[in-house]
Structure formats: C-alpha cells, structure tokens
Scaffold this motif. Structure first.
Motif, PDB file in Angstrom:
ATOM      1  N   ARG A  69      13.595 -56.364  -9.522  1.00 55.27           N
ATOM      2  CA  ARG A  69      12.187 -56.318  -9.925  1.00 55.27           C
ATOM      3  C   ARG A  69      11.485 -57.636  -9.633  1.00 55.27           C
ATOM      4  NH1 ARG A  69      14.594 -54.007 -14.583  1.00 55.27           N
ATOM      5  NH2 ARG A  69      14.336 -51.736 -14.636  1.00 55.27           N
ATOM      6  N   HIS A 121      20.479 -46.728  -3.744  1.00 58.27           N
ATOM      7  CA  HIS A 121      19.498 -45.887  -4.430  1.00 58.27           C
ATOM      8  C   HIS A 121      20.098 -45.175  -5.635  1.00 58.27           C
ATOM      9  CE1 HIS A 121      16.395 -45.421  -0.919  1.00 58.27           C
ATOM     10  NE2 HIS A 121      16.541 -46.652  -1.344  1.00 58.27           N
ATOM     11  N   GLN A 135      14.771 -45.060  -9.924  1.00 59.67           N
ATOM     12  CA  GLN A 135      13.600 -44.373  -9.390  1.00 59.67           C
ATOM     13  C   GLN A 135      12.377 -45.269  -9.429  1.00 59.67           C
ATOM     14  OE1 GLN A 135      13.677 -41.256  -7.857  1.00 59.67           O
ATOM     15  NE2 GLN A 135      11.694 -42.079  -7.179  1.00 59.67           N
ATOM     16  N   ASP A 136      12.241 -46.070 -10.483  1.00 64.03           N
ATOM     17  CA  ASP A 136      11.117 -47.004 -10.576  1.00 64.03           C
ATOM     18  C   ASP A 136      11.154 -48.008  -9.427  1.00 64.03           C
ATOM     19  OD1 ASP A 136      10.124 -45.812 -12.830  1.00 64.03           O
ATOM     20  OD2 ASP A 136      10.986 -47.274 -14.235  1.00 64.03           O
ATOM     21  N   ILE A 138      12.608 -47.554  -6.479  1.00 64.44           N
ATOM     22  CA  ILE A 138      12.285 -46.825  -5.256  1.00 64.44           C
ATOM     23  C   ILE A 138      10.775 -46.630  -5.145  1.00 64.44           C
ATOM     24  CG2 ILE A 138      12.515 -44.613  -4.055  1.00 64.44           C
ATOM     25  CD1 ILE A 138      15.313 -44.375  -5.334  1.00 64.44           C
ATOM     26  N   ASP A 139      10.142 -46.255  -6.250  1.00 66.55           N
ATOM     27  CA  ASP A 139       8.690 -46.066  -6.260  1.00 66.55           C
ATOM     28  C   ASP A 139       7.963 -47.366  -5.918  1.00 66.55           C
ATOM     29  OD1 ASP A 139       9.120 -43.444  -6.979  1.00 66.55           O
ATOM     30  OD2 ASP A 139       8.670 -43.756  -9.114  1.00 66.55           O
ATOM     31  N   SER A 140       8.480 -48.477  -6.423  1.00 65.05           N
ATOM     32  CA  SER A 140       7.864 -49.777  -6.141  1.00 65.05           C
ATOM     33  C   SER A 140       7.933 -50.100  -4.655  1.00 65.05           C
ATOM     34  CB  SER A 140       8.574 -50.865  -6.958  1.00 65.05           C
ATOM     35  OG  SER A 140       8.041 -52.143  -6.674  1.00 65.05           O
ATOM     36  N   ARG A 141       9.084 -49.853  -4.034  1.00 68.18           N
ATOM     37  CA  ARG A 141       9.214 -50.112  -2.596  1.00 68.18           C
ATOM     38  C   ARG A 141       8.316 -49.173  -1.795  1.00 68.18           C
ATOM     39  NH1 ARG A 141      14.857 -50.613  -3.962  1.00 68.18           N
ATOM     40  NH2 ARG A 141      15.280 -48.532  -3.144  1.00 68.18           N
ATOM     41  N   ASP A 142       8.203 -47.921  -2.249  1.00 76.05           N
ATOM     42  CA  ASP A 142       7.323 -46.973  -1.556  1.00 76.05           C
ATOM     43  C   ASP A 142       5.860 -47.423  -1.646  1.00 76.05           C
ATOM     44  OD1 ASP A 142       9.479 -45.425  -0.886  1.00 76.05           O
ATOM     45  OD2 ASP A 142       9.157 -43.917  -2.455  1.00 76.05           O
ATOM     46  N   THR A 143       5.469 -47.958  -2.796  1.00 73.11           N
ATOM     47  CA  THR A 143       4.107 -48.463  -2.955  1.00 73.11           C
ATOM     48  C   THR A 143       3.857 -49.632  -2.019  1.00 73.11           C
ATOM     49  OG1 THR A 143       4.006 -47.768  -5.284  1.00 73.11           O
ATOM     50  CG2 THR A 143       2.478 -49.500  -4.585  1.00 73.11           C
ATOM     51  N   GLU A 145       5.382 -50.298   0.845  1.00 74.23           N
ATOM     52  CA  GLU A 145       5.278 -49.762   2.202  1.00 74.23           C
ATOM     53  C   GLU A 145       3.943 -49.051   2.395  1.00 74.23           C
ATOM     54  OE1 GLU A 145       7.465 -46.256   4.733  1.00 74.23           O
ATOM     55  OE2 GLU A 145       8.772 -47.715   3.742  1.00 74.23           O
ATOM     56  N   GLY A 146       3.472 -48.404   1.337  1.00 74.93           N
ATOM     57  CA  GLY A 146       2.197 -47.696   1.411  1.00 74.93           C
ATOM     58  C   GLY A 146       1.030 -48.612   1.725  1.00 74.93           C
TER      59      GLY A 146
END
Length: 214
Positions: A69, A121, A135-136, A138-143, A145-146
C-alpha cells in the motif's frame, strides 16, 4: 543535558514507529522475497523484538500488504502533479511517464515489493480478510493504470498521439518503466538529478514512438 547515543537508541527501541517497521520490511521483502522473509528478519533489521512488530501486525502477510500500500501511495502521490500539467495530451502523458519513472527509481525498495505483489494476486489459504485486502490492492493498481489509459485516450483525441490500442499501450508503457526494477540498483553517487536524467532516457523512446507519423 543532551542524551548520549546509547540512551537515545534505548529510548527509540521502546517504541519503533510504524513507518520504520514498514521501511525495514520493504528492505527485507526486496532482498529475500515474500516467501523467504520472516518477521524475525524484520525485527533483526530494526534491532527490536518481533513482539514489537506483532504489536502493529497480526502476520507477515498483513505487513506485506501495508508495504505494498505504501508503495502504491507513493506512486499516486508522484503522479498527481503530472496529471495536472498544462499542454496537449501527449505532453501530459510524458509528464506522467516521467513522474512514474522517477518514483520507481526514488522509491526503488517499495516499488520492488509492489512488483512482487503483481505476481501474488492470491495467497494460498488466504483468510477472507486477506482476500479483501488482495482485491483492494488489485483495484488500486487498476486505478493507476486507468489514469494512463485516460491520458492516452485524450492524446489520441486531440491528435498529439497517433491512433493506438489504448489498453495495450498503457501496459507497454508501465511494463517498460517497471522493468527498471530488474536492472536498476541505486549507486552511492545517485542524486535526484541523476535519477531525473535516467528517467528522461527511459521515457524518451516511449514518447517518440507514439508521436503521429508523417
């Protein structure tokens, strides 16, 4: 009267701060990997008992999550000013790439742990609480990249970047910059200026390859 170094260290050992534990853990995870690192290793690096660490963390996994984090927080913090620079889409994208590259070099230890997390993961036998934490992350990395996907789309729309596959291009950019973790090792003479110069060398070919073709 000024305390001597022995008394100062003794006082400090009575209450290691959480950020010091996270920093020590990041070093251990970077050097030995998640599987091989123990809470004893982190305690030894700090010069404290493992009970001091268990005061903050129930397990090594919880500590790993917090290091991850912190690494992500540092990337988001570096990226925010770059996303607000004036200019066309490609100018903003270049600023974001530079900010990311410099953060990878500046926070090399923490970002190594983030890279480990990318390949972890799911943990075998993870508790429901740990699955939520995974999951949190993973969501942070997706954000993260977004943000790059949005910048690429904006640059395509304003014509400063040629028409490319947005998702693939974002992964190529981030993958290329994150690969520095495999070969970059901080040297004694490194400074903010030398890291900035290296970051520019990393980003230049990526941006030049995206410019519109004649």
């Amino acid at each position: 009267m000024t305390e001597g170094p022995g008394k100062s260290l003794a006082r400090r050992k009575k209450g290691w701060r959480k950020d010091e534990i996270i920093a020590a853990a990041a070093e251990c995870f970077m050097r030995h990997g998640y599987q091989s690192t123990t809470v004893d290793d982190v305690a030894a690096r700090l010069g404290c008992t493992k009970g001091r660490i268990y005061h903050y963390y129930a397990s090594k996994t919880d500590l790993f999550f917090d290091v991850h984090r912190e690494g992500m927080d540092r990337l988001f913090t570096a990226l925010a000013p770059a996303m607000a620079v004036p200019g066309d889409g490609l100018t903003v994208l270049e600023a974001m790439c530079l900010a990311h590259a410099q953060a990878m070099l500046e926070h090399h230890t923490f970002e190594n742990v983030v890279a480990q997390g990318v390949h972890m993961h799911r943990f075998d036998g993870a508790t429901p609480e740990h699955k939520v934490a995974v999951q949190d992350l993973i969501d942070s990395r997706d954000t993260f990249e977004g943000h790059f996907k949005q910048a690429i789309r904006r640059a395509i729309d304003d014509g400063s970047l040629r028409d490319v596959d947005v998702a693939v291009t974002a992964k190529v950019i981030l993958g290329a910059l994150q690969w520095t973790l495999c070969w970059y090792r901080p040297a004694k003479g490194d400074t903010a200026r030398t890291r900035a110069g290296l970051a520019q060398k990393l980003v230049d070919p990526l941006i030049e390859g995206l410019r519109p073709r004649d």
